[in-house]
Design a protein around this motif. Sequence first.
Motif, PDB file in Angstrom:
ATOM      1  N   ILE A  15      -9.493   6.195  -2.924  1.00 51.43           N
ATOM      2  CA  ILE A  15     -10.275   6.096  -1.691  1.00 51.43           C
ATOM      3  C   ILE A  15     -11.415   5.097  -1.867  1.00 51.43           C
ATOM      4  O   ILE A  15     -11.679   4.260  -0.987  1.00 51.43           O
ATOM      5  CB  ILE A  15     -10.814   7.474  -1.269  1.00 51.43           C
ATOM      6  N   TRP A  19     -10.977   1.926   0.873  1.00 49.61           N
ATOM      7  CA  TRP A  19     -11.666   1.732   2.150  1.00 49.61           C
ATOM      8  C   TRP A  19     -12.229   0.308   2.315  1.00 49.61           C
ATOM      9  O   TRP A  19     -12.165  -0.248   3.422  1.00 49.61           O
ATOM     10  CB  TRP A  19     -12.752   2.787   2.378  1.00 49.61           C
ATOM     11  N   PHE A 288      -5.548   1.304   7.388  1.00 44.83           N
ATOM     12  CA  PHE A 288      -6.011   2.235   6.367  1.00 44.83           C
ATOM     13  C   PHE A 288      -4.834   2.773   5.539  1.00 44.83           C
ATOM     14  O   PHE A 288      -4.977   3.032   4.344  1.00 44.83           O
ATOM     15  CB  PHE A 288      -6.799   3.382   7.009  1.00 44.83           C
ATOM     16  N   SER A 291      -3.941  -0.086   3.184  1.00 46.69           N
ATOM     17  CA  SER A 291      -4.951  -0.224   2.135  1.00 46.69           C
ATOM     18  C   SER A 291      -4.836   0.893   1.104  1.00 46.69           C
ATOM     19  O   SER A 291      -5.049   0.655  -0.096  1.00 46.69           O
ATOM     20  CB  SER A 291      -6.349  -0.232   2.759  1.00 46.69           C
ATOM     21  N   TRP A 292      -4.513   2.105   1.539  1.00 51.12           N
ATOM     22  CA  TRP A 292      -4.257   3.188   0.580  1.00 51.12           C
ATOM     23  C   TRP A 292      -3.069   2.816  -0.308  1.00 51.12           C
ATOM     24  O   TRP A 292      -3.093   3.054  -1.519  1.00 51.12           O
ATOM     25  CB  TRP A 292      -3.983   4.501   1.307  1.00 51.12           C
TER      26      TRP A 292
END
Length: 454
Positions: A15, A19, A288, A291-292
């Motif tokens: 995380i 982010w 998101f 990106s994770w």
Amino acid sequence: MFLSMASNAYIKRNISLGWPLALNALLMQSMLMIDTLLVSPLGEVSLAAMGIATTIVSFILGIQMALANGTQLVMSRAVGSASKQKLANAYWSGMLINLLVAIVFWVLLSYFDQDLIHWLTDNKTLYVEVGAYLDFAKYLVLFTAFTQVITAMFNALGHSKIPFKSYLIELPINAFASYFLIHGVGDWSGLGVVGAAIGSVIAISLRMIFLSVCLKYQQDLDLTFSSKTALFVNNMKLHFIEIFPVAANVTMLSIGATIYQLLYSQLSINAYAAITVLMPWIRGGTQFITSWAHASAITISQAIGSAKLDNLTEDVDISINMAVILSVLSCGLFLGLSFVIDDIYPGLDPETYLALTLIAPLYILLPLIRGYNTVHGHILRALGKTTAVFKINFTGQWLISIPLCALLILYFDASIFWAFAVMPFEEAVKAFPFRYLARKTLAEFDHTQAQKLI
């Protein structure tokens, strides 16, 4: 069932890494949106010229980003191995490859830009403005070669906040510089569309300087080139062999997305308008999740580099489960969007609103299966299966879904629901092969396989 301390640490690390990656992607998209917004008062001709020019530049920058993402995995393994020489070799190999590709595209834009423009549009009123924009925008390609690889280095080191800060510097500079260069100040009337290109070049050059300074003063990082020439050339060759399928994959998917758009343009004008309205939301709403997946690939690559494979399967399972959770949240956001999209885009025809309503179940559920495939694709690349990922995407998109979409629209004259349904269908086709390959690769992955990657 409670997560172990190791699992909690893995999630927190991802995380923390993920982010800034998500916000980076959103800021990158917003820069083109800002330029388009600033150019729009100049009229339809300038806006259309801007759209064509940025389509060309965005396509090239996407390939450069894909090459850098491949390099990012190689550097992440080097970080995990704690070998300064391997990290330096990965950095210089990635930098040289990306720079050579940038030079090739720069030459193409310098000497064959008119041929490309004529191929994309037959509107002669656009030729001059598109060409003038590309005369300056082609330098973005050169600067991006540096910024993308340096960004990949910071991400591999786990310092993704530094590239995020660089975007926070670039974005306002780009907006202000482009505004004054486009519209002028005082008695000076400005440069029009060309001003947007120059503003972007100024902003990215300052971002490149910022990232270079941060890299120079990064503690415990030695990128001194000390490898023998023959060894480096061989290392660069292996580096290219690994990252090329990543770039080919992105190129293939980008072209496929363009073909989808061309096919959807054959629907009614209202149906096409509905899809055009949705596409930016679909791209932005899944950042998101992507990106994770990127963060998971970096962390897993670091583990492979350090030969710490005991928790590899558990970490992969956590990555997949978290991606599913994020995908469900994304579905919830799209559900909310379906209730307010009429208010966001007032004044559209009733037929357009009807088209949006018809495909609402499809775009609401699309992030769920797309997110599942995205995390599998990135994990498989981290495990060295870049070519296999390319084959699955190629089969699902080019051999099955695009021909099906063409058949439905051009032959059966299908409605927008069935035409748009091909997109989630494509993801469904790819889901089982991704799952099967990931499980098979994990079952066979050992220290010998890890050493081959390193």
